[in-house]
Design a protein around this motif. Structure first.
Motif, PDB file in Angstrom:
ATOM      1  N   LYS A   1       9.406 -28.518  55.676  1.00  7.36           N
ATOM      2  CA  LYS A   1      10.797 -28.073  55.840  1.00  7.36           C
ATOM      3  C   LYS A   1      11.685 -29.314  55.877  1.00  7.36           C
ATOM      4  O   LYS A   1      12.758 -29.364  55.265  1.00  7.36           O
TER       5      LYS A   1
ATOM      6  N   SER B   1       4.287 -28.277  56.219  1.00  7.31           N
ATOM      7  CA  SER B   1       4.699 -27.279  57.201  1.00  7.31           C
ATOM      8  C   SER B   1       6.046 -27.638  57.828  1.00  7.31           C
ATOM      9  O   SER B   1       7.028 -27.731  57.110  1.00  7.31           O
ATOM     10  N   ARG B   2       6.108 -27.908  59.125  1.00  3.24           N
ATOM     11  CA  ARG B   2       7.412 -28.296  59.686  1.00  3.24           C
ATOM     12  C   ARG B   2       7.886 -29.598  59.018  1.00  3.24           C
ATOM     13  O   ARG B   2       9.076 -29.812  58.839  1.00  3.24           O
TER      14      ARG B   2
ATOM     15  N   ILE C   1      10.870 -17.750  64.196  1.00  7.65           N
ATOM     16  CA  ILE C   1      10.918 -19.225  64.215  1.00  7.65           C
ATOM     17  C   ILE C   1      11.953 -19.693  65.235  1.00  7.65           C
ATOM     18  O   ILE C   1      11.755 -20.708  65.915  1.00  7.65           O
TER      19      ILE C   1
ATOM     20  N   TRP D   1       1.245 -16.397  56.693  1.00 10.25           N
ATOM     21  CA  TRP D   1       2.342 -16.657  57.639  1.00 10.25           C
ATOM     22  C   TRP D   1       3.493 -17.400  56.938  1.00 10.25           C
ATOM     23  O   TRP D   1       4.668 -17.175  57.225  1.00 10.25           O
TER      24      TRP D   1
ATOM     25  N   GLU E   1       6.134 -15.192  58.876  1.00 11.00           N
ATOM     26  CA  GLU E   1       7.098 -15.698  59.862  1.00 11.00           C
ATOM     27  C   GLU E   1       8.531 -15.349  59.440  1.00 11.00           C
ATOM     28  O   GLU E   1       8.885 -15.442  58.273  1.00 11.00           O
TER      29      GLU E   1
ATOM     30  N   PHE F   1      10.452 -21.948  67.870  1.00 13.78           N
ATOM     31  CA  PHE F   1      10.806 -23.333  67.546  1.00 13.78           C
ATOM     32  C   PHE F   1      12.315 -23.523  67.446  1.00 13.78           C
ATOM     33  O   PHE F   1      12.818 -24.132  66.503  1.00 13.78           O
TER      34      PHE F   1
ATOM     35  N   HIS G   1      -3.922 -23.339  55.860  1.00 15.25           N
ATOM     36  CA  HIS G   1      -2.648 -24.019  56.099  1.00 15.25           C
ATOM     37  C   HIS G   1      -2.927 -25.494  56.361  1.00 15.25           C
ATOM     38  O   HIS G   1      -3.390 -25.860  57.446  1.00 15.25           O
TER      39      HIS G   1
ATOM     40  N   TRP H   1      14.078 -26.845  66.503  1.00 20.73           N
ATOM     41  CA  TRP H   1      14.083 -27.454  65.162  1.00 20.73           C
ATOM     42  C   TRP H   1      15.450 -27.335  64.498  1.00 20.73           C
ATOM     43  O   TRP H   1      15.824 -28.154  63.681  1.00 20.73           O
TER      44      TRP H   1
HETATM   45  C1  GTR Z   1       3.814 -22.825  62.749  1.00 21.80           C
HETATM   46  C2  GTR Z   1       5.238 -22.456  62.419  1.00 21.80           C
HETATM   47  C3  GTR Z   1       5.454 -22.711  60.976  1.00 21.80           C
HETATM   48  C4  GTR Z   1       4.972 -24.085  60.569  1.00 21.80           C
HETATM   49  C5  GTR Z   1       3.700 -24.528  61.286  1.00 21.80           C
HETATM   50  C6  GTR Z   1       3.371 -26.006  61.195  1.00 21.80           C
HETATM   51  O1  GTR Z   1       3.387 -22.441  63.957  1.00 21.80           O
HETATM   52  O2  GTR Z   1       5.440 -21.120  62.736  1.00 21.80           O
HETATM   53  O3  GTR Z   1       6.802 -22.502  60.640  1.00 21.80           O
HETATM   54  O4  GTR Z   1       5.951 -25.018  60.724  1.00 21.80           O
HETATM   55  O5  GTR Z   1       3.722 -24.218  62.612  1.00 21.80           O
HETATM   56  O6  GTR Z   1       4.245 -26.861  61.259  1.00 21.80           O
HETATM   57  O7  GTR Z   1       2.194 -26.309  61.073  1.00 21.80           O
END
Ligand code: GTR
Length: 390
Positions: free
Chosen positions: A228, A224-225, A267, A315, A262, A271, A366, A274
């Protein structure tokens, strides 16, 4: 039935494939001056640096390449961890710049059963620290260290909060204020994701000094983050041999222009800490971004890169992430790397392993789990040469 639209932070969130707008991706193999990229030399000399700096300038922020010094200190060691299967090392990395320093710990298990330096997976941990418990009292499917050790790989992790807190009010208090305060002044200065990626490179610096690790076979992993961040770290630092991103979604593997799940606008709202400040200019204007996320995957070429998505995680735009992978293929073609992704979205739970760009769409939520890691190991085995028997 699955919902087709949702509302979040005052915006409509699209989950309807039929209303994804028409879009044109920025040209991958053409320089800003219009020169066509037909070979690796032009890619590496011109277009690759151009794309890398576009991502720095507009999304993740400038990555400082210098600092004064760093050192590594073993703060805990156990040669017979995991019932003798592994050698535990906890290393404290300290980096100095202009009279200030920041320290952060790295947890590393190296398999004891091996004849040569071990290849390694490095996870950017963006969840609870218990997930990477060095005592192994707590075991987690997010970082299934025993399974990885049994597969012959070393496994390491650092925690993102030790570098930059994941909060919009306090993200500056780690390396940014201490080591790189000038980044905070600039519209293109890096913020949290840039900082986490920078730290991954410092762990890579450490691996080069550890003779138990094969530093030519270090994979960066993130969810996730963290996913990225793994993509950005792998794009920036070509010492990472392989990149694994789990459910990295918007501003990770997913194409921004699809506006599915998203969005850049959402974002940035949720966030903003970031990404650099310039990214905010594209919140309502993604079509004018000079890059899209397939180019981030392209920056990893010719190294293997693997992306995952999950069925319940719309998402993160699974199809848009798959399309990024497909659209990065021309760069891998320049290097004559075999990419065997199908044209259409792969079936659920049908990993594509025997391809330099790998992908799976897994059933479930997720997350990063044992299914994902098992396929990361298969992918790494394939690309490091111990090809699987059919
Ligand atoms: C969410 C965010 C995503 C993703 C996620 C995570 O809320 O919108 O982009 O990064 O968090 O990191 O679990």
């Amino acid at each position: 039935a699955q919902i087709k639209t949702d509302k979040f932070m005052g915006e409509i969130v699209n989950y309807d494939e039929t209303t994804v707008p028409k879009y044109t991706l920025p040209p991958l193999l053409q320089t800003l001056k219009g020169e066509k990229v037909k070979n690796v030399a032009t890619w590496e000399k011109k277009r690759r640096p151009e794309i890398l700096s576009l991502f720095e300038e507009h999304i993740y922020g400038h990555m400082p390449s210098k600092f004064d010094s760093l050192n590594f200190k073993m703060i805990n060691e156990k040669t017979d961890a995991m019932d003798g299967k592994a050698h535990l090392k906890e290393i404290q990395i300290t980096v100095w710049n202009k009279g200030n320093s920041v320290s952060f710990p790295v947890v590393l298990f190296v398999p004891n059963k091996r004849t040569k330096p071990a290849p390694a997976f490095l996870l950017i941990n963006n969840r609870g620290k218990r997930n990477t418990d060095p005592t192994r009292e707590t075991k987690s499917t997010f970082w299934p260290a025993e399974t990885i050790i049994d597969s012959g790989y070393a496994i390491a992790s650092f925690h993102n909060a030790d570098i930059a807190l994941d909060r919009k009010e306090t993200y500056q208090n780690g390396i940014l204020k201490q080591l790189f305060p000038e980044e905070l002044e600039k519209a293109n200065g890096m913020k949290a994701i840039g900082s986490w990626a920078w730290a991954a490179s410092r762990v890579m610096d450490y691996f080069l000094t550890d003779k138990d690790i094969d530093a030519k076979k270090v994979a960066i992993v993130g969810h996730s983050r963290g996913g990225k961040t793994a993509l950005w770290a792998g794009a920036q630092d070509q010492r990472f041999a392989m990149v694994f991103n789990s459910c990295s979604g918007n501003s990770g593997a997913a194409l921004a222009r699809r506006k599915y799940g998203e969005t850049v606008s959402l974002i940035n709202k949720q966030f903003g800490h970031w990404f650099n400040n310039n990214y905010k200019n594209f919140s309502n204007n993604v079509d004018s971004l000079p890059v899209d996320q397939h180019m981030l995957i392209g920056l990893i070429a010719p190294r293997p890169v693997y992306t995952t998505n999950a069925t319940q995680d719309r998402w993160a735009d699974p199809y848009g992430s798959f399309l990024s992978s497909v659209n990065a293929k021309p760069i891998y073609d320049l290097y004559h790397q075999k990419v065997t992704l199908p044209k259409d979205m792969p079936q659920v739970n049908s990993p594509i392993i025997n391809s330099t760009i790998g992908y799976h769409f897994r059933e479930g939520a997720h997350d990063l789990n044992v299914y994902d890691w098992t396929n990361f190991v298969r992918f790494a085995n394939f690309h490091y040469g111990s090809r699987e028997k059919k």
